[in-house]
Motif scaffolding. Sequence first.
Motif, PDB file in Angstrom:
ATOM      1  N   SER A  48      93.371 145.516 105.605  1.00 51.27           N
ATOM      2  CA  SER A  48      94.373 146.253 106.396  1.00 51.27           C
ATOM      3  C   SER A  48      93.743 147.178 107.413  1.00 51.27           C
ATOM      4  N   LYS A  49      92.418 147.261 107.435  1.00 49.31           N
ATOM      5  CA  LYS A  49      91.734 148.108 108.408  1.00 49.31           C
ATOM      6  C   LYS A  49      91.121 147.291 109.549  1.00 49.31           C
ATOM      7  N   GLY A  50      91.408 146.029 109.583  1.00 48.87           N
ATOM      8  CA  GLY A  50      90.920 145.194 110.687  1.00 48.87           C
ATOM      9  C   GLY A  50      89.540 144.621 110.459  1.00 48.87           C
ATOM     10  N   ASN A  51      89.019 144.748 109.259  1.00 51.25           N
ATOM     11  CA  ASN A  51      87.671 144.250 108.982  1.00 51.25           C
ATOM     12  C   ASN A  51      87.729 142.812 108.407  1.00 51.25           C
ATOM     13  N   LEU A  52      86.655 142.080 108.690  1.00 52.44           N
ATOM     14  CA  LEU A  52      86.479 140.729 108.140  1.00 52.44           C
ATOM     15  C   LEU A  52      85.308 140.783 107.171  1.00 52.44           C
ATOM     16  N   HIS A  53      85.605 140.418 105.906  1.00 53.46           N
ATOM     17  CA  HIS A  53      84.581 140.394 104.874  1.00 53.46           C
ATOM     18  C   HIS A  53      84.158 138.928 104.665  1.00 53.46           C
ATOM     19  N   CYS A  54      82.887 138.649 104.869  1.00 50.04           N
ATOM     20  CA  CYS A  54      82.333 137.273 104.756  1.00 50.04           C
ATOM     21  C   CYS A  54      81.459 137.233 103.514  1.00 50.04           C
ATOM     22  N   ILE A  55      81.855 136.375 102.520  1.00 47.85           N
ATOM     23  CA  ILE A  55      81.169 136.305 101.233  1.00 47.85           C
ATOM     24  C   ILE A  55      80.396 134.979 101.171  1.00 47.85           C
ATOM     25  N   SER A  56      79.109 135.050 100.908  1.00 46.91           N
ATOM     26  CA  SER A  56      78.255 133.857 100.781  1.00 46.91           C
ATOM     27  C   SER A  56      78.284 133.351  99.343  1.00 46.91           C
ATOM     28  N   GLN A  57      77.591 132.219  99.107  1.00 45.69           N
ATOM     29  CA  GLN A  57      77.617 131.598  97.788  1.00 45.69           C
ATOM     30  C   GLN A  57      76.949 132.462  96.728  1.00 45.69           C
ATOM     31  N   ASP A  58      75.981 133.271  97.146  1.00 36.59           N
ATOM     32  CA  ASP A  58      75.337 134.174  96.182  1.00 36.59           C
ATOM     33  C   ASP A  58      76.086 135.494  96.061  1.00 36.59           C
ATOM     34  N   MET A  59      77.339 135.490  96.581  1.00 36.52           N
ATOM     35  CA  MET A  59      78.248 136.636  96.481  1.00 36.52           C
ATOM     36  C   MET A  59      77.740 137.862  97.227  1.00 36.52           C
ATOM     37  N   LYS A  60      76.999 137.651  98.293  1.00 29.40           N
ATOM     38  CA  LYS A  60      76.631 138.732  99.206  1.00 29.40           C
ATOM     39  C   LYS A  60      77.733 138.887 100.235  1.00 29.40           C
ATOM     40  N   VAL A  61      78.030 140.116 100.617  1.00 31.86           N
ATOM     41  CA  VAL A  61      79.172 140.384 101.495  1.00 31.86           C
ATOM     42  C   VAL A  61      78.681 140.979 102.799  1.00 31.86           C
ATOM     43  N   GLU A  62      79.181 140.399 103.909  1.00 29.72           N
ATOM     44  CA  GLU A  62      78.966 140.974 105.237  1.00 29.72           C
ATOM     45  C   GLU A  62      80.327 141.414 105.768  1.00 29.72           C
ATOM     46  N   LYS A 106      74.596 135.521 111.240  1.00 31.41           N
ATOM     47  CA  LYS A 106      74.796 136.947 110.990  1.00 31.41           C
ATOM     48  C   LYS A 106      76.149 137.334 111.560  1.00 31.41           C
ATOM     49  N   LEU A 107      76.999 137.814 110.685  1.00 26.56           N
ATOM     50  CA  LEU A 107      78.358 138.137 111.121  1.00 26.56           C
ATOM     51  C   LEU A 107      78.375 139.179 112.219  1.00 26.56           C
ATOM     52  N   ALA A 108      77.446 140.105 112.175  1.00 24.19           N
ATOM     53  CA  ALA A 108      77.420 141.194 113.170  1.00 24.19           C
ATOM     54  C   ALA A 108      77.174 140.665 114.571  1.00 24.19           C
ATOM     55  N   ASP A 109      76.486 139.509 114.665  1.00 22.56           N
ATOM     56  CA  ASP A 109      76.180 138.946 115.980  1.00 22.56           C
ATOM     57  C   ASP A 109      77.274 138.049 116.505  1.00 22.56           C
ATOM     58  N   SER A 110      78.331 137.816 115.719  1.00 22.40           N
ATOM     59  CA  SER A 110      79.403 136.919 116.141  1.00 22.40           C
ATOM     60  C   SER A 110      80.199 137.559 117.268  1.00 22.40           C
ATOM     61  N   GLY A 111      80.684 136.708 118.155  1.00 25.04           N
ATOM     62  CA  GLY A 111      81.412 137.237 119.315  1.00 25.04           C
ATOM     63  C   GLY A 111      82.739 136.555 119.499  1.00 25.04           C
ATOM     64  N   CYS A 112      83.594 137.195 120.247  1.00 22.95           N
ATOM     65  CA  CYS A 112      84.924 136.663 120.538  1.00 22.95           C
ATOM     66  C   CYS A 112      84.828 135.786 121.775  1.00 22.95           C
ATOM     67  N   VAL A 113      85.336 134.570 121.664  1.00 24.91           N
ATOM     68  CA  VAL A 113      85.262 133.630 122.784  1.00 24.91           C
ATOM     69  C   VAL A 113      86.601 133.470 123.488  1.00 24.91           C
ATOM     70  N   ARG A 114      87.676 134.039 122.889  1.00 21.46           N
ATOM     71  CA  ARG A 114      88.977 133.964 123.547  1.00 21.46           C
ATOM     72  C   ARG A 114      89.862 135.092 123.030  1.00 21.46           C
ATOM     73  N   TYR A 115      90.668 135.554 123.918  1.00 25.03           N
ATOM     74  CA  TYR A 115      91.541 136.704 123.606  1.00 25.03           C
ATOM     75  C   TYR A 115      92.909 136.410 124.188  1.00 25.03           C
ATOM     76  N   VAL A 116      93.935 136.532 123.322  1.00 26.36           N
ATOM     77  CA  VAL A 116      95.312 136.328 123.788  1.00 26.36           C
ATOM     78  C   VAL A 116      96.172 137.459 123.243  1.00 26.36           C
ATOM     79  N   ASP A 117      96.838 138.127 124.128  1.00 26.68           N
ATOM     80  CA  ASP A 117      97.785 139.183 123.730  1.00 26.68           C
ATOM     81  C   ASP A 117      99.135 138.508 123.534  1.00 26.68           C
ATOM     82  N   LEU A 118      99.499 138.360 122.272  1.00 26.51           N
ATOM     83  CA  LEU A 118     100.704 137.607 121.960  1.00 26.51           C
ATOM     84  C   LEU A 118     101.980 138.316 122.421  1.00 26.51           C
TER      85      LEU A 118
END
Length: 981
Positions: A48-62, A106-118
């Motif tokens: 609910s705070k706008g964050n994306l939590h990415c969990i790997s197979q070894d249960m590490k969270v980014e 690396k999740l931190a390096d991910s970028g937005c490739v498209r933006y649409v204001d619905l």
Amino acid sequence: MVSHQWRRFAFFSKEVVKDDNGEKWAGLQGIDITCTASGRGKLLVGDSKGNLHCISQDMKVEVKPMYITRLTHLVQIPKAKQNIVVTVGEDEPAHPILRVWNITNKLADSGCVRYVDLTTLSKTNVSVNVTCIVVSDNMSNMAIGLADGTVWLFYKHDITREQRYKEIHSDKAAITGLAFNKEVALFVATETAVHSYKRVSDANPIQTFLSSEGCGLGLSLLTDHHQYHQFLIAPKNKFLFFTVDDPGNNLPMDGTRSHIAWYRGCLVSVSFARRTMLKQDSICDLTIYDMSNKFIGFTGTFPPVKALLVEWGSLFVIGKNNEIYKLNEKGIQEKIDILKRKCLYDDAIQLAKNNQDDHMNLIKAHGDHLASKGDHDGAISKYIGTIGHVEPSYVIRKFLDARRIHNLTQYLEALHEANVANQDHTTLLLNCYTKLKNVQKLEQFIRSDGQLNFDVETAIKVCRQATYFDDAAYLAEKFNQYDWYVHIQIEDKHDYRTALAYINQLPSLEKKKENVKTFGKQLMDHLPEEMTEFLIELCGDLEDPPPPEEFIPLFVNRNECLILFLEAIVARQPDSSSQVYNALLELYLRDSQKEEFREQRTAQVVEMLQSDTARYDPDHALLLMQLYRLQPGIVILCEKRGLYQHVLDCYCENNEYKSIMDLCWRRGGEEASLWVQALRYFAVREDEESRGHVTEILQYIEQKNLLPPLMVVKALSENAKTPISVLMNYITRHIAIEEEQTSENEVLIKKYSEEAAKMREEIKKLKTEPVIFQTNKCTQCVKKLNLPAVHLLCKHSWHQQCFEELADLEEDCPVCSQDNRQTLEHLKSLDQIENLDQQFFRSVENAPDPFTAVADFFAKGVYNKPVVIDGEKKAKLQVTRSRPRVAREEVSAPGTRARSQAVLREAVVFDNSPPQGLPFSDPVSNNPFATTPDADTNNPFASDDNPFSGGDTNPFAADPDDNNNPFGSDSEGQSPIQFVS
């Protein structure tokens, strides 16, 4: 309800996800989960705070902030080339924004490739409330559902670039679910209905109303290939399946669902337990339905569930306090073992089939289970399903009991239908039919018009064994088993006429020959006339007929038929082999021994023997004539072969006087012994006709000088009654001839005596007196002689050059050498005869078989008649086994340069025993050379003065003084002429 009908199994294991310390994993503690997604090896959780939590197979969270206010929707596109994630969230309250992210390692390096204001897309300035979002697998289409019942479609290009959009659906009820199938058809679920749209990119997509029942938010999904990619919704107490054009199945299921998910062909459903539905802190029931195999694979209770995620082959359940539960599916073999322990073989088989696992062993085990319980009908149906995988002998052994013959028959029929039966299976099946007396089944099996699914030869054998001869014959005829068909007709049905007609229509000559050789004797015994006609046609009318002699053994004890057969063959094929003619000739001779056929068969024999085209074997034919004593045949064959003695013997045996004389006059010139044999025959006869023939024969013998008188007298003396008048004229004439010969011999004696005296005188002169050569001309060139010259004792003189050009040897006179050489060769032959005489007697005495030694000498021509040449008259004298002594001299004048020239004379001295076959056969010898009391007077070679007698006057006797012997050794070597005694 299905939930009560489907069997329940524990095919999943449940565990709580723990950290490295073995404690419950708390990576999501304290966050408010708003949305989830999974794929590409990650579990994605939005808060609910706008964050994306990415969990790997070894249960590490980014963690990466995506929005300022909150993150409401997550869509992972697993089949995209890049790790694309579509999110919807708010940077400001009630202001939704769509972003497309390219997630890197690396999740931190991910970028937005498209933006649409619905918000800007709304036709009204009312706040936009997004309920669901979906993206097609090829990322060319994206649909967004709103709470006001509107669906926006973004199309053209992929979602990472600017796209067109349109409003594809509008409804009063809120949109609760969206899905794209493989054909990019769009399913739309609302709270009250379900719709589908095809060709969504077109200006006017094709809409289909599928159902008037809707579902709640999050209670719809698209199945996988196990359920043909159908659209599924979960209203209360049921599941509904839809295709693009038609509503699918309605699967009743108790309960109200809060979450559903699709996991490996299974439907995962979360519902509230009934016992706690009224309580705030309720317990949820999680059920996994195996839609393909129709059973429940797992049932368990969980605290209230926030989300269901599928990744890494497992099912993850996020609970009320953000704890995570992991459900692991058991392996297929472990599932099957569980089902087998419960004897649920049908479920195990279905499970193996759906998972493309080997299920034949399960079917076999199921059959074994049913057989052990006594359900043989059910067991055999299972075993039939294993044909081609399980060895048939394994099943057959279980049903060999006579009480199970029906089940065995059913299995064997299935083997033949599957074309995997061998000869033993065919034999067993046919035996089952015969044991059951099921003629209808038997005929249906062997007379089927379909594809052949059994071994024909085996079926024929079994039918014959069971006495079903008609069925066996049908099979043999239908499948061109020629030999079997004839076997059945002759040996089983004894229908010889049908068998013969069948053999006659066989397509190949070889097949006809084989069957005739095998069954010809039986057919001949029962159908002699028809079989004979068949063989005549077989051997006579074809371009390449078989040898007729091959079929002769079939006519044993059927001489009449064999005669007809051979006569027809000879008439059609005159160049038949000698075996055919010999057989026919022998049959004629056998019949000729019967009185009723004698005249006819004898005439046929004579005709065949006289024919120029008949190819019989003369030796065999002559043997047959003698065996059956058929004189006309013997006469014909002997005359053809020149055996006139045998012909004469036949005539003599039958006292055919006229035939004897005719033969002598016809063939006596070629074989004079016929007259001699005829004389001996008639000599012992006492009738007047025989005496007339004796006189006639004596005239011919006298004319041709065939026998000496003594032998004639001896032959006639065998009959004491022969009158002297028969011999009177013959003896008188012969005495006159011998007196004439005596006078001629006296003249020769006188001549030889004079020549001998002259020869002695000449030898004496050569030894004691010089030789004067008065010739003054060369014998060759007739020119005057000049030195050097060559003078020879034969009174020929030569120039030395002329002599060397003509003479073959230095010692030979070119003029006299040819005559002298002939004389020397004759003397040499006489020497060889004398040596062969001695060798002959030694060989006869020492040989184990004297007759063989005599025959060997005759074969070498030892006693061929030699010719004695007289030096003066060149007269030819016939000499038999007399042993002449030959003396020869070579004289030369000693001390002269002239080469010696041989002067040869010969004297022939006969034994006093008269040789047979010569006119000198009278006991009172007229031979002047024979040994008589006054031999010394009459024989010029017997006195001491004879230079050949070895006395003192013999110049060839051994002399110590070699100089006196002109033939002794000299410096030039041995003399070319030696004395021979």
